[in-house]
Design a protein around this motif. Structure first.
Motif, short mmCIF file in Angstrom:
data_model
loop_
_atom_site.label_atom_id
_atom_site.label_comp_id
_atom_site.label_asym_id
_atom_site.label_seq_id
_atom_site.Cartn_x
_atom_site.Cartn_y
_atom_site.Cartn_z
N GLN A 1 0.83 -1.20 0.00
CA GLN A 1 0.00 0.00 0.00
C GLN A 1 0.86 1.26 0.00
OE1 GLN A 1 -3.59 0.16 -0.14
NE2 GLN A 1 -2.89 2.19 -0.75
N LEU B 1 2.00 1.83 -3.52
CA LEU B 1 0.91 2.37 -4.33
C LEU B 1 0.74 3.86 -4.07
CD1 LEU B 1 -1.89 -0.36 -4.05
CD2 LEU B 1 -0.53 0.18 -6.06
N LEU C 1 -3.35 0.03 -8.82
CA LEU C 1 -4.05 -0.93 -7.97
C LEU C 1 -3.38 -2.28 -8.07
CD1 LEU C 1 -7.44 -2.02 -9.67
CD2 LEU C 1 -5.43 -1.19 -10.90
N VAL D 1 -9.86 -6.71 -6.48
CA VAL D 1 -8.99 -5.57 -6.16
C VAL D 1 -8.50 -5.75 -4.73
CG1 VAL D 1 -8.85 -3.07 -5.92
CG2 VAL D 1 -10.27 -4.09 -7.73
N ALA E 1 -5.75 -3.92 -3.41
CA ALA E 1 -5.28 -2.64 -2.88
C ALA E 1 -5.40 -1.61 -3.98
CB ALA E 1 -3.83 -2.75 -2.39
N VAL E 2 -5.54 -0.35 -3.60
CA VAL E 2 -5.73 0.71 -4.58
C VAL E 2 -5.23 2.01 -3.98
CG1 VAL E 2 -8.08 1.23 -3.78
CG2 VAL E 2 -7.43 1.76 -6.13
N ASN E 3 -4.75 2.94 -4.83
CA ASN E 3 -4.32 4.24 -4.29
C ASN E 3 -5.39 5.29 -4.56
OD1 ASN E 3 -3.98 4.88 -6.99
ND2 ASN E 3 -1.77 5.25 -6.86
N TYR F 1 -6.13 6.40 -8.25
CA TYR F 1 -7.03 5.56 -9.03
C TYR F 1 -8.48 5.93 -8.72
CZ TYR F 1 -8.98 1.38 -11.23
OH TYR F 1 -9.69 0.52 -12.04
N CYS F 2 -8.78 6.15 -7.44
CA CYS F 2 -10.15 6.48 -7.05
C CYS F 2 -10.58 7.83 -7.60
CB CYS F 2 -10.26 6.46 -5.53
SG CYS F 2 -10.03 4.82 -4.79
N LEU G 1 -13.19 3.37 -5.88
CA LEU G 1 -13.38 2.05 -5.28
C LEU G 1 -13.54 2.14 -3.76
CD1 LEU G 1 -10.82 -0.03 -7.34
CD2 LEU G 1 -13.30 -0.22 -7.42
N SER G 2 -13.09 3.23 -3.15
CA SER G 2 -13.22 3.37 -1.70
C SER G 2 -14.68 3.45 -1.28
CB SER G 2 -12.47 4.60 -1.22
OG SER G 2 -13.06 5.80 -1.73
N ARG H 1 -15.46 -5.48 -4.52
CA ARG H 1 -14.40 -4.88 -5.32
C ARG H 1 -13.75 -5.92 -6.24
NH1 ARG H 1 -11.32 -1.08 -0.79
NH2 ARG H 1 -13.21 -0.04 -0.04
#
Length: 284
Positions: A121, A124, A133, A141, A143-145, A148-149, A155-156, A163
């Motif tokens: 994380q 990312l 991600l 998914v 993990a994502v930063n 990206y969102c 995605l949060s 996800r």
């Protein structure tokens, strides 16, 4: 009790043989007889080559090849699979898929790991303002930063258990594809999922996702029945964002772990204009 719930579950081996049967048939039917030296004339009940023509070109017995395509439990060697691969003009991914279904190819280790170390994380987050991600081979998914969102999809705001990019793409109202070539992306995603699923036949989590997608999305069902296979791509894609307009991005794939096919995908700008727009979206 429903009919489906009362039916005995297929074993991994039976499921693999059925998938092998369908894959061979789909590859055989796409080759026209005149492409490999057979006369195009005569009545043909099915498109493409006949089974006996494949057997002749591959140098194997007609009965043996028929049994193989019917999904019977027979022994098969790498040498014979190689001859069939050449005859059916399989590309590298299709060839690997064939070997895996036949139980010869060495795929990644079984079992996905959804718990990632904190360092992933942090990495990312350091990639910001580039969207990034981590996915497994089932398109979960992991993990994502924040970039990206902000740039592609938030995605949060989606529950962790939902996800999955396949589910969001084909069966959820939450997904609004930011990429302009959405149809091509959907075809590629299903082909990638088809290729990865060969290593997970009979696994309940994979079977459940596939069945839910088939029941929820006619488009997924249509693409699934094509039996196409593909791997991750790095081609340039164009995304649109309501705040800044068009973004030209290249997907860079880095393997986090071969177990479960986990990869980090970062979308990097291909021009200065896109770079500036990304910084506006993330830091502006």
């Amino acid at each position: 009790m429903s009919l489906l719930s009362s039916m005995p579950a297929a074993t991994d081996k039976e499921e693999r043989r059925r998938a092998l049967s369908a894959f061979l048939r789909s590859r055989r039917e796409r080759i026209q007889p005149d492409e490999v030296g057979f006369a195009p004339g005569g009545r043909r009940r099915t498109p493409g080559l006949r089974r006996e023509e494949v057997a002749q070109l591959a140098g194997v017995g007609i009965t043996w090849y028929t049994w193989l395509e019917q999904g019977r439990d027979i022994n098969v060697s790498a040498q014979v699979l190689e001859a069939i691969s050449r005859t059916l003009r399989l590309d590298r991914l299709e060839r690997n898929h064939l070997y895996t279904l036949a139980g010869i190819a060495l795929g990644p280790a079984k079992g996905d790991c959804s718990a990632l170390p904190d360092s992933v994380q942090r990495m990312l987050d350091q990639l910001s303002p580039y969207p990034a991600l981590v996915l497994n081979s089932r398109y979960d998914v992991l993990a994502v930063n924040e970039a990206y969102c902000r740039v592609l999809i938030d995605l949060s705001a989606i529950p962790v258990e939902e996800r999955n990019l396949l589910w969001l793409t084909f069966a959820s109202d939450e997904w609004q594809c930011a990429f302009t070539d959405g149809d091509s992306i959907k075809r590629h995603m299903v082909a990638g999922y088809r290729a990865a699923s060969a290593d997970h036949l009979g696994e309940p989590s994979w079977q459940d996702l596939t069945q839910r997608l088939l029941a929820s999305s006619p488009l997924f069902a249509e693409l699934w029945e094509r039996y196409d296979v593909a791997g991750p791509s790095s081609k340039v894609k164009v995304a649109t964002n309501e705040r800044v307009g068009a973004l030209r991005l290249e997907a860079l794939n880095l393997w986090v772990s071969q177990a479960g096919g986990m990869r980090l995908t970062a979308y990097t700008p291909v021009d200065d204009e896109t770079e500036a727009k990304l910084r506006t979206l993330v830091t502006g």
